[in-house]
Enzyme design. Sequence first.
Site, mmCIF file in Angstrom:
data_model
loop_
_atom_site.group_PDB
_atom_site.id
_atom_site.type_symbol
_atom_site.label_atom_id
_atom_site.label_comp_id
_atom_site.label_asym_id
_atom_site.label_seq_id
_atom_site.Cartn_x
_atom_site.Cartn_y
_atom_site.Cartn_z
ATOM 1 N N ASP A 50 42.125 14.202 50.275
ATOM 2 C CA ASP A 50 41.253 14.718 49.212
ATOM 3 C C ASP A 50 40.135 15.490 49.899
ATOM 4 O OD1 ASP A 50 39.494 15.207 47.117
ATOM 5 O OD2 ASP A 50 39.780 13.243 46.202
ATOM 6 N N ARG A 63 37.820 17.443 48.380
ATOM 7 C CA ARG A 63 36.763 17.876 47.460
ATOM 8 C C ARG A 63 35.381 17.448 47.933
ATOM 9 N NH1 ARG A 63 39.369 15.653 41.974
ATOM 10 N NH2 ARG A 63 39.889 13.986 43.457
#
Length: 616
Positions: free
Chosen positions: A154, A156
């Site tokens: 991930d 982000r």
Amino acid sequence: MTACLEIAPHSDSVPTASVRSQVSVPLRFADGFSATVEVLTFHGLADGKEHLLLALGPWEQALLGGASASNSNGPLVRLHSECMTGDVFGSERCDCGPQLREAVEKIAGAGGFLLYLRQEGRGIGLYSKLDAYALQDTGLDTYDANIALGHGGDERDYTAAAQMLEALGAARIRLLSNNPDKASQLTELGIEVSEQVPTGVHLSRANERYLMAKRDRTGHTLELPEATGAAVPGHEEMIARVEALLPRLRGRAEEAEQLRRLPDSTVEDLKGAGVFQLLAPKGLGGHSMGVETYVEVIRRLARGCASTAWTAGHLIEHVWMLARWPRRVQDEVFANGAAPLAAATGAPVGEAVKVPGGFSVSGHWSFASGVMHSEWALLAVQCEGKRLQAIVPVAGLELLDAWHTAGLRGTGSNDLRASALFVPEHRVMDWQLLSAANNPGSRIHQDPMLHTPMATLLNLVAPSTALGSAEYAIDLFREQLLVRKVKNTTEFRQADSALAQARFSQAFGHVATARLHWKEAVQAVAASQQRSDAQMTEEERATYRLSLALSGQASEEAVRMIASASGGSAHRLSHPLQRIQRDVNVLLNHPTLSFDPIVEQSGRGLLGLGFTAPSF
């Protein structure tokens, strides 16, 4: 269109952004639901992307902290990462489209903001996301597929989201999300998350594995039907799995001594029983069990082989230590599963020198239990007077064959050496931060065990191993007394001797004493975990350490009495009693059971004088 917003003063936590434009847009979804939103754009966002903020419902009142219970804790906010396949085309491989629809309705009712963030594929982009879909079709989960493509599980970053919220003065929010990482990042960026409100579970045949991965790998709060997830054993099942291994462990104990490490078959048996992932968070695919199960597993393993119990206890503990690190490190070390094996050593402390991009690490470390089976090593280092811990691949270290001992020979606790080894900056951390109840991993995963002080589990391994070994010894003694014909006496069995009966009862009493002290210490740890910071008072710490020391002393005395009453044959190298005695003697010399300093510090704690040993 609503009147232009007055920009709130900005905190120092993130760079300043400002509202660029604001326009009213009516929305209508395929099911007929409609809402009118204010769409805001921004200047100065950290990543330079065209993120949007949709203001919905009575957002002004929510922003001002209206009187109703639904918005007194701030506006309801959803951070929604762009998903073209789900949001636009209605793909069922994820739950993004249904979450977007749900969020608009919930926020419109409560008042708040939906931040539409241009972070396709958890930050890896649309094309890469589709490439990851292809890998998922071969069996990888959604995170491993990203990693296989050279990305993070991930990627982000929510700095721009925090900028958008702060530009509107939304310093305190209710977060609509199942993802603990969003709450963690926003908190670190200066946004107070007063409440995390879960979204619904939008399960379909196509996204079942995807949702399971989010729940099991990254701790999303998703209540999925039991049949969809891999079974997580309970306490009794885990103990039963370990009990089933005991005959094999006893049969391999001599082999472990000769190899001076655990046999590969033993390590595979432990992996197959799920032992190493016992303390790993569910978000990483672990069992997320508590301290009671952890110490009981060690105790039971010691009834088969003390070296196995010691090694497994530390390797389990080190998985738990790795789960305390930030997300980037977790993505690396847990990339191949829920139980990465790692040795850890802090004696003596090595040296770290800051260099561009990281640290140059040098040192000679001893007592690296389990290193013969480990992929990683956790090394204590010092830089400019500060204690740090470095994670390095074992393959990059020099392994020294130094473990030649009388007892616990099968632990393979060899030495490690490095000279000017480069370690990237993200794999070196302040020991105080890792040791703290509020460590980076505790903000990613909801597992209470991650708030437990670092030294707690280390202190439990030796007494649990000693107790299990003493329990194995008393079983062997009982068997010997009941079946053995005694030489030079009139008794057919040793058990018919009054003196043997008295010795057995004394040894049995010492084992019972060891068990009672051990249980008291475990209960003290379990009770402390019910508190938010999992910290003990000085009196509790003193009592807990004293109980463990007394347990170790009683275990040692029981084994000594049993060995002295078992005749000369018990000292043959083929007899398990001589191995138990040697193992327990070594255990009692470990710092966590070293009696004199423990009773001294415990006395200070019980008298309210304060500890003079910081690590106590």
